[in-house]
Design a protein around this motif. Structure first.
Motif, PDB file in Angstrom:
ATOM      1  N   ALA A  29       0.749  -1.070  -0.119  1.00 51.79           N
ATOM      2  CA  ALA A  29      -0.028  -0.017  -0.035  1.00 51.79           C
ATOM      3  C   ALA A  29       0.939   1.194  -0.108  1.00 51.79           C
ATOM      4  O   ALA A  29       0.527   2.227  -0.944  1.00 51.79           O
ATOM      5  CB  ALA A  29      -0.819   0.071   1.282  1.00 51.79           C
ATOM      6  N   ALA A  30       1.914   1.380   0.570  1.00 56.54           N
ATOM      7  CA  ALA A  30       2.716   2.446   1.161  1.00 56.54           C
ATOM      8  C   ALA A  30       3.825   2.521  -0.148  1.00 56.54           C
ATOM      9  O   ALA A  30       4.131   3.986  -0.682  1.00 56.54           O
ATOM     10  CB  ALA A  30       3.568   2.425   2.041  1.00 56.54           C
ATOM     11  N   ALA A  31       4.288   1.536  -0.897  1.00 57.34           N
ATOM     12  CA  ALA A  31       5.306   1.964  -1.781  1.00 57.34           C
ATOM     13  C   ALA A  31       5.419   0.740  -3.049  1.00 57.34           C
ATOM     14  O   ALA A  31       6.169   0.644  -3.904  1.00 57.34           O
ATOM     15  CB  ALA A  31       6.672   1.342  -1.105  1.00 57.34           C
ATOM     16  N   GLY A  32       4.153  -0.205  -3.017  1.00 58.61           N
ATOM     17  CA  GLY A  32       3.910  -1.034  -4.133  1.00 58.61           C
ATOM     18  C   GLY A  32       4.898  -1.931  -4.208  1.00 58.61           C
ATOM     19  O   GLY A  32       4.985  -2.794  -5.324  1.00 58.61           O
ATOM     20  N   VAL A  33       5.734  -2.536  -3.253  1.00 53.98           N
ATOM     21  CA  VAL A  33       6.522  -3.707  -3.133  1.00 53.98           C
ATOM     22  C   VAL A  33       6.158  -4.299  -1.854  1.00 53.98           C
ATOM     23  O   VAL A  33       5.885  -3.914  -0.798  1.00 53.98           O
ATOM     24  CB  VAL A  33       7.945  -3.130  -3.253  1.00 53.98           C
ATOM     25  CG1 VAL A  33       8.263  -2.603  -4.519  1.00 53.98           C
ATOM     26  CG2 VAL A  33       8.235  -2.207  -2.012  1.00 53.98           C
ATOM     27  N   THR A  34       6.690  -5.737  -2.148  1.00 49.12           N
ATOM     28  CA  THR A  34       6.443  -6.732  -0.643  1.00 49.12           C
ATOM     29  C   THR A  34       7.725  -6.653   0.051  1.00 49.12           C
ATOM     30  O   THR A  34       8.765  -6.124  -0.241  1.00 49.12           O
ATOM     31  CB  THR A  34       6.165  -8.025  -1.262  1.00 49.12           C
ATOM     32  OG1 THR A  34       7.601  -8.344  -2.029  1.00 49.12           O
ATOM     33  CG2 THR A  34       4.926  -8.122  -2.398  1.00 49.12           C
ATOM     34  N   THR A  35       7.604  -7.267   1.245  1.00 47.76           N
ATOM     35  CA  THR A  35       8.742  -7.428   1.942  1.00 47.76           C
ATOM     36  C   THR A  35       9.903  -8.280   1.462  1.00 47.76           C
ATOM     37  O   THR A  35      11.083  -7.690   1.623  1.00 47.76           O
ATOM     38  CB  THR A  35       8.399  -7.995   3.427  1.00 47.76           C
ATOM     39  OG1 THR A  35       7.722  -9.166   3.266  1.00 47.76           O
ATOM     40  CG2 THR A  35       7.334  -7.177   4.193  1.00 47.76           C
ATOM     41  N   ARG A  72      11.421  -9.451 -11.816  1.00 46.58           N
ATOM     42  CA  ARG A  72      10.324  -8.717 -11.157  1.00 46.58           C
ATOM     43  C   ARG A  72      10.681  -7.218 -10.927  1.00 46.58           C
ATOM     44  O   ARG A  72      10.069  -6.181 -11.169  1.00 46.58           O
ATOM     45  CB  ARG A  72       9.508  -9.267 -10.065  1.00 46.58           C
ATOM     46  CG  ARG A  72       8.635 -10.264 -10.593  1.00 46.58           C
ATOM     47  CD  ARG A  72       7.679 -10.873  -9.450  1.00 46.58           C
ATOM     48  NE  ARG A  72       8.341 -11.149  -8.230  1.00 46.58           N
ATOM     49  CZ  ARG A  72       8.677 -12.409  -8.006  1.00 46.58           C
ATOM     50  NH1 ARG A  72       8.653 -13.513  -8.893  1.00 46.58           N
ATOM     51  NH2 ARG A  72       9.370 -12.818  -6.646  1.00 46.58           N
ATOM     52  N   LEU A  73      11.817  -7.140 -10.386  1.00 51.75           N
ATOM     53  CA  LEU A  73      12.269  -5.866  -9.844  1.00 51.75           C
ATOM     54  C   LEU A  73      12.742  -5.031 -10.880  1.00 51.75           C
ATOM     55  O   LEU A  73      12.620  -3.845 -10.975  1.00 51.75           O
ATOM     56  CB  LEU A  73      13.131  -5.990  -8.589  1.00 51.75           C
ATOM     57  CG  LEU A  73      12.696  -6.450  -7.432  1.00 51.75           C
ATOM     58  CD1 LEU A  73      13.715  -6.750  -6.258  1.00 51.75           C
ATOM     59  CD2 LEU A  73      11.647  -5.494  -6.699  1.00 51.75           C
ATOM     60  N   SER A  74      13.362  -5.607 -11.690  1.00 50.38           N
ATOM     61  CA  SER A  74      14.236  -5.097 -13.009  1.00 50.38           C
ATOM     62  C   SER A  74      13.063  -4.718 -13.790  1.00 50.38           C
ATOM     63  O   SER A  74      12.820  -3.536 -14.492  1.00 50.38           O
ATOM     64  CB  SER A  74      15.219  -5.927 -13.577  1.00 50.38           C
ATOM     65  OG  SER A  74      14.778  -7.037 -14.024  1.00 50.38           O
ATOM     66  N   SER A  75      12.046  -5.415 -14.262  1.00 51.16           N
ATOM     67  CA  SER A  75      10.934  -5.299 -15.180  1.00 51.16           C
ATOM     68  C   SER A  75       9.942  -3.995 -14.495  1.00 51.16           C
ATOM     69  O   SER A  75       9.352  -3.315 -15.148  1.00 51.16           O
ATOM     70  CB  SER A  75       9.978  -6.271 -15.156  1.00 51.16           C
ATOM     71  OG  SER A  75      10.678  -7.380 -15.807  1.00 51.16           O
ATOM     72  N   LEU A  79      15.415  -2.236 -10.372  1.00 49.74           N
ATOM     73  CA  LEU A  79      16.712  -2.526 -10.269  1.00 49.74           C
ATOM     74  C   LEU A  79      17.093  -2.514 -11.662  1.00 49.74           C
ATOM     75  O   LEU A  79      16.422  -2.598 -12.442  1.00 49.74           O
ATOM     76  CB  LEU A  79      16.867  -4.018  -9.664  1.00 49.74           C
ATOM     77  CG  LEU A  79      16.959  -4.228  -8.304  1.00 49.74           C
ATOM     78  CD1 LEU A  79      17.090  -5.932  -8.000  1.00 49.74           C
ATOM     79  CD2 LEU A  79      18.026  -3.525  -7.403  1.00 49.74           C
ATOM     80  N   SER A  80      18.570  -2.310 -11.800  1.00 49.74           N
ATOM     81  CA  SER A  80      19.211  -2.138 -13.184  1.00 49.74           C
ATOM     82  C   SER A  80      20.123  -3.439 -13.088  1.00 49.74           C
ATOM     83  O   SER A  80      20.707  -3.767 -12.264  1.00 49.74           O
ATOM     84  CB  SER A  80      19.801  -1.182 -13.605  1.00 49.74           C
ATOM     85  OG  SER A  80      21.037  -0.870 -12.871  1.00 49.74           O
ATOM     86  N   LYS A  81      20.142  -4.143 -14.120  1.00 47.33           N
ATOM     87  CA  LYS A  81      21.139  -5.336 -14.391  1.00 47.33           C
ATOM     88  C   LYS A  81      21.978  -5.121 -15.667  1.00 47.33           C
ATOM     89  O   LYS A  81      21.740  -4.387 -16.574  1.00 47.33           O
ATOM     90  CB  LYS A  81      20.454  -6.564 -14.766  1.00 47.33           C
ATOM     91  CG  LYS A  81      19.440  -6.986 -13.783  1.00 47.33           C
ATOM     92  CD  LYS A  81      18.722  -8.545 -14.114  1.00 47.33           C
ATOM     93  CE  LYS A  81      18.373  -8.500 -15.454  1.00 47.33           C
ATOM     94  NZ  LYS A  81      17.467 -10.056 -15.566  1.00 47.33           N
ATOM     95  N   ARG A  82      23.383  -5.308 -15.449  1.00 44.66           N
ATOM     96  CA  ARG A  82      24.119  -5.233 -16.357  1.00 44.66           C
ATOM     97  C   ARG A  82      25.614  -6.213 -16.224  1.00 44.66           C
ATOM     98  O   ARG A  82      25.226  -6.823 -15.249  1.00 44.66           O
ATOM     99  CB  ARG A  82      24.928  -3.772 -16.233  1.00 44.66           C
ATOM    100  CG  ARG A  82      25.725  -3.699 -14.965  1.00 44.66           C
ATOM    101  CD  ARG A  82      26.430  -2.159 -15.100  1.00 44.66           C
ATOM    102  NE  ARG A  82      27.001  -1.704 -13.905  1.00 44.66           N
ATOM    103  CZ  ARG A  82      27.972  -2.182 -13.384  1.00 44.66           C
ATOM    104  NH1 ARG A  82      28.840  -2.947 -13.888  1.00 44.66           N
ATOM    105  NH2 ARG A  82      28.413  -1.859 -11.997  1.00 44.66           N
ATOM    106  N   PRO A  83      25.925  -6.674 -17.455  1.00 45.12           N
ATOM    107  CA  PRO A  83      26.920  -7.660 -17.150  1.00 45.12           C
ATOM    108  C   PRO A  83      28.045  -7.598 -16.477  1.00 45.12           C
ATOM    109  O   PRO A  83      28.469  -6.342 -16.146  1.00 45.12           O
ATOM    110  CB  PRO A  83      27.378  -7.675 -18.890  1.00 45.12           C
ATOM    111  CG  PRO A  83      26.379  -7.048 -19.640  1.00 45.12           C
ATOM    112  CD  PRO A  83      25.973  -6.094 -18.772  1.00 45.12           C
TER     113      PRO A  83
END
Length: 141
Positions: A29-35, A72-75, A79-83
């Motif tokens: 509810a506060a931030a749109g993310v789970t624990t 899920r977090l990068s989508s 989060l960003s992912k790089r090689p």
């Protein structure tokens, strides 16, 4: 008066479920993310450039679970992912500005939740419970 339930494993599971579902509802509810997602975001914030394998170790999760969580977090743009510069198959994780915003949005709810648990247990009970859970979490290390 009957004795309190002494089935520790059952009580730990029940308490963990209650705490997780309540905290998840509030954090979504506060931030749109789970624990679970918050745990990953905090871990990456605290160790920028961590790999998925390192994140799995930090959170105590299987790499397959971390792969799904990171996807899920990068989508979601958190989060960003790089090689990885030296490990061919590894990726480096970084918190994005949107991820930092989610952490800031969740922090007041996390603080309120912890204050409620501290109030429920009392200061001494909170400290003893935290210490006991820490020992259990690191029992066989």
């Amino acid at each position: 008066m009957s004795e309190p339930d002494q089935r520790l494993f059952f009580l730990l599971q029940r308490a963990a479920h209650r705490l997780r579902t309540t905290a998840d509802r509030r954090c979504v509810a506060a931030a749109g993310v789970t624990t679970a997602q918050l745990g990953a975001l905090f871990a990456v914030r605290d160790r920028p450039g961590t790999t998925q394998q390192e994140l799995a170790r930090t959170l105590g999760l299987r790499e397959s679970a971390i792969t799904a969580l990171v996807t899920r977090l990068s989508s979601a743009g958190l989060l960003s992912k790089r090689p990885h510069p030296r490990q061919h198959r590894a990726v480096v994780l970084e918190l994005t500005a949107k991820g930092a915003d989610a952490l800031r949005a969740a922090q007041p709810e996390i603080d309120a939740f912890n204050a409620e648990v501290r109030s429920l247990l009392g200061e001494e009970g909170f400290v003893h419970t935290a210490g006991a859970l820490h020992r259990l979490a690191h029992w066989d290390e």
